[in-house]
Scaffold this motif. Structure first.
Motif, PDB file in Angstrom:
ATOM      1  N   ALA A  49       0.963  -1.733  -0.183  1.00  0.00           N
ATOM      2  CA  ALA A  49      -0.275   0.319   0.263  1.00  0.00           C
ATOM      3  C   ALA A  49       0.717   1.300   0.336  1.00  0.00           C
ATOM      4  N   GLY A  50       1.923   1.255   1.323  1.00  0.00           N
ATOM      5  CA  GLY A  50       2.885   3.167   0.805  1.00  0.00           C
ATOM      6  C   GLY A  50       3.703   2.647  -0.380  1.00  0.00           C
ATOM      7  N   THR A  51       3.769   1.695  -1.665  1.00  0.00           N
ATOM      8  CA  THR A  51       4.628   1.400  -2.968  1.00  0.00           C
ATOM      9  C   THR A  51       4.106   2.262  -3.873  1.00  0.00           C
ATOM     10  N   ASP A  52       4.459   3.861  -4.115  1.00  0.00           N
ATOM     11  CA  ASP A  52       4.684   4.330  -5.325  1.00  0.00           C
ATOM     12  C   ASP A  52       5.964   5.083  -5.520  1.00  0.00           C
ATOM     13  N   PRO A  53       5.976   4.916  -7.463  1.00  0.00           N
ATOM     14  CA  PRO A  53       4.604   3.761  -8.677  1.00  0.00           C
ATOM     15  C   PRO A  53       5.670   2.233  -7.662  1.00  0.00           C
ATOM     16  N   LEU A  54       4.493   1.463  -8.889  1.00  0.00           N
ATOM     17  CA  LEU A  54       4.038   0.553  -8.106  1.00  0.00           C
ATOM     18  C   LEU A  54       4.616  -0.589  -8.860  1.00  0.00           C
ATOM     19  N   PRO A  55       6.151  -0.801  -9.112  1.00  0.00           N
ATOM     20  CA  PRO A  55       6.168  -1.984 -10.456  1.00  0.00           C
ATOM     21  C   PRO A  55       5.284  -3.247 -10.473  1.00  0.00           C
ATOM     22  N   LEU A  56       4.409  -3.507 -11.646  1.00  0.00           N
ATOM     23  CA  LEU A  56       3.997  -3.963 -11.925  1.00  0.00           C
ATOM     24  C   LEU A  56       3.927  -6.150 -11.651  1.00  0.00           C
ATOM     25  N   ALA A  57       5.470  -5.542 -11.995  1.00  0.00           N
ATOM     26  CA  ALA A  57       6.364  -6.967 -11.387  1.00  0.00           C
ATOM     27  C   ALA A  57       5.955  -7.942 -10.750  1.00  0.00           C
ATOM     28  N   ARG A  58       5.858  -6.647  -9.385  1.00  0.00           N
ATOM     29  CA  ARG A  58       5.647  -7.421  -7.276  1.00  0.00           C
ATOM     30  C   ARG A  58       4.503  -7.753  -7.589  1.00  0.00           C
ATOM     31  N   LEU A  59       3.286  -7.996  -9.195  1.00  0.00           N
ATOM     32  CA  LEU A  59       1.846  -8.130  -8.457  1.00  0.00           C
ATOM     33  C   LEU A  59       1.882  -9.391  -9.357  1.00  0.00           C
ATOM     34  N   ARG A  60       3.081  -9.837  -9.661  1.00  0.00           N
ATOM     35  CA  ARG A  60       2.801 -11.185 -10.521  1.00  0.00           C
ATOM     36  C   ARG A  60       1.765 -12.694 -10.505  1.00  0.00           C
ATOM     37  N   ASP A  61       1.510 -12.657  -8.898  1.00  0.00           N
ATOM     38  CA  ASP A  61       1.293 -13.384  -7.710  1.00  0.00           C
ATOM     39  C   ASP A  61      -0.046 -12.574  -6.972  1.00  0.00           C
ATOM     40  N   GLU A  62      -0.689 -11.332  -7.579  1.00  0.00           N
ATOM     41  CA  GLU A  62      -1.847 -10.704  -6.973  1.00  0.00           C
ATOM     42  C   GLU A  62      -2.988 -11.642  -7.557  1.00  0.00           C
ATOM     43  N   PRO A  63      -4.434 -11.891  -6.729  1.00  0.00           N
ATOM     44  CA  PRO A  63      -5.522 -11.064  -8.484  1.00  0.00           C
ATOM     45  C   PRO A  63      -5.325  -9.826  -8.464  1.00  0.00           C
ATOM     46  N   PHE A  64      -6.093 -10.189  -9.480  1.00  0.00           N
ATOM     47  CA  PHE A  64      -6.374  -8.705 -10.361  1.00  0.00           C
ATOM     48  C   PHE A  64      -7.996  -8.893 -10.446  1.00  0.00           C
ATOM     49  N   VAL A  65      -9.277  -7.348 -10.250  1.00  0.00           N
ATOM     50  CA  VAL A  65     -10.065  -7.299 -10.541  1.00  0.00           C
ATOM     51  C   VAL A  65     -10.382  -5.911 -12.014  1.00  0.00           C
ATOM     52  N   CYS A  66     -10.988  -6.559 -12.361  1.00  0.00           N
ATOM     53  CA  CYS A  66     -10.780  -6.041 -14.354  1.00  0.00           C
ATOM     54  C   CYS A  66     -12.449  -6.091 -14.661  1.00  0.00           C
ATOM     55  N   LEU A  67     -12.338  -4.558 -16.044  1.00  0.00           N
ATOM     56  CA  LEU A  67     -13.317  -4.734 -16.252  1.00  0.00           C
ATOM     57  C   LEU A  67     -13.122  -6.291 -17.365  1.00  0.00           C
ATOM     58  N   PRO A  68     -14.454  -6.687 -18.194  1.00  0.00           N
ATOM     59  CA  PRO A  68     -13.751  -7.987 -19.177  1.00  0.00           C
ATOM     60  C   PRO A  68     -13.146  -7.749 -20.173  1.00  0.00           C
ATOM     61  N   ALA A  69     -12.633  -9.776 -20.580  1.00  0.00           N
ATOM     62  CA  ALA A  69     -11.826  -9.644 -21.603  1.00  0.00           C
ATOM     63  C   ALA A  69     -11.683  -8.574 -23.060  1.00  0.00           C
ATOM     64  N   ASP A  70     -12.588  -8.409 -23.056  1.00  0.00           N
ATOM     65  CA  ASP A  70     -12.931  -8.241 -24.384  1.00  0.00           C
ATOM     66  C   ASP A  70     -13.107  -6.399 -24.418  1.00  0.00           C
ATOM     67  N   SER A  71     -12.254  -5.636 -23.311  1.00  0.00           N
ATOM     68  CA  SER A  71     -12.210  -4.544 -22.842  1.00  0.00           C
ATOM     69  C   SER A  71     -11.023  -3.825 -23.834  1.00  0.00           C
ATOM     70  N   GLY A  72     -10.971  -2.154 -23.494  1.00  0.00           N
ATOM     71  CA  GLY A  72      -9.818  -1.826 -23.283  1.00  0.00           C
ATOM     72  C   GLY A  72      -8.929  -1.716 -22.880  1.00  0.00           C
ATOM     73  N   LEU A  73      -9.622  -1.514 -21.316  1.00  0.00           N
ATOM     74  CA  LEU A  73      -9.056  -1.372 -20.581  1.00  0.00           C
ATOM     75  C   LEU A  73      -8.329  -2.799 -19.901  1.00  0.00           C
ATOM     76  N   ARG A  74      -8.516  -3.793 -20.124  1.00  0.00           N
ATOM     77  CA  ARG A  74      -8.288  -5.196 -20.144  1.00  0.00           C
ATOM     78  C   ARG A  74      -7.066  -5.604 -20.575  1.00  0.00           C
ATOM     79  N   ALA A  75      -7.216  -5.243 -22.099  1.00  0.00           N
ATOM     80  CA  ALA A  75      -6.279  -5.212 -22.985  1.00  0.00           C
ATOM     81  C   ALA A  75      -5.303  -5.142 -22.938  1.00  0.00           C
TER      82      ALA A  75
END
Length: 188
Positions: A49-75
């Protein structure tokens, strides 16, 4: 974005405000309004929570919540994760951005959302810039080029175009305040 473009294509909408991704078909006129930064959102008690910016590689084992697979944000999430060497695990999807923010707030996953969504009212969250970043996304007014706008829609388009004439984007300054900076115009 898909639903907005469908609304324009089927005559249900005259104008739409949404992201302007590269490769948008030429049948859509675009008027840039602003640029929104994409950020990562976690629960306030997340270990990073205190990491800014957050390297995406550090989240490889984390679950994500996102728009559906066919969305631009998911892409975008899939592309950024691939660049960091992993495929995101997305156990929860929603088409409602505030719901994604709320799921992240409750620790059910990390969300990639626009800063405007992350900073909207709702349950507390930790907001992180994306490393590598910043990840900026243009947002603009869209309408069909082959369909004449009615008087009210044209008045709205003209008003928003004049409002956005300075073509602003939000940058974080060293003091954390927002600065307004001109961005290059897209076709109008």
């Amino acid at each position: 974005l898909r639903r907005l473009l469908d609304g324009l294509d089927h005559g249900e909408l005259d104008l739409a405000i949404g992201p302007m991704p590269p490769g948008l078909p030429a049948r859509y006129a675009r008027t840039p309004l602003f640029t929104d930064e994409l950020v990562l959102v976690t629960a306030p008690d997340h270990p990073l929570a205190g990491t800014d910016p957050l390297p995406l590689a550090r989240l490889r084992d984390e679950p994500f919540v996102c728009l559906p697979a066919d969305s631009g944000l998911r892409a975008i999430l899939d592309r950024l994760a691939a660049e960091a060497g992993f495929a995101p695990h997305v156990p929860f999807e929603s088409t409602h951005l505030p719901r994604l923010r709320a799921l992240a707030a409750h620790g059910l996953g990390v969300a990639l959302v626009a800063r405007s969504v992350a900073e909207a009212p709702g349950p507390p969250v930790a907001v992180h810039g994306v490393d590598p970043g910043p990840q900026l996304r243009p947002v603009g007014l869209l309408h069909r080029t082959d369909i004449a706008l009615g008087a009210a829609a044209e008045a709205c388009r003209a008003f928003l175009a004049a409002w956005a004439a300075p073509q602003i984007r939000q940058d974080s300054t060293s003091t954390g305040e927002r600065a307004l900076t001109k961005i290059p115009a897209h076709d109008q």
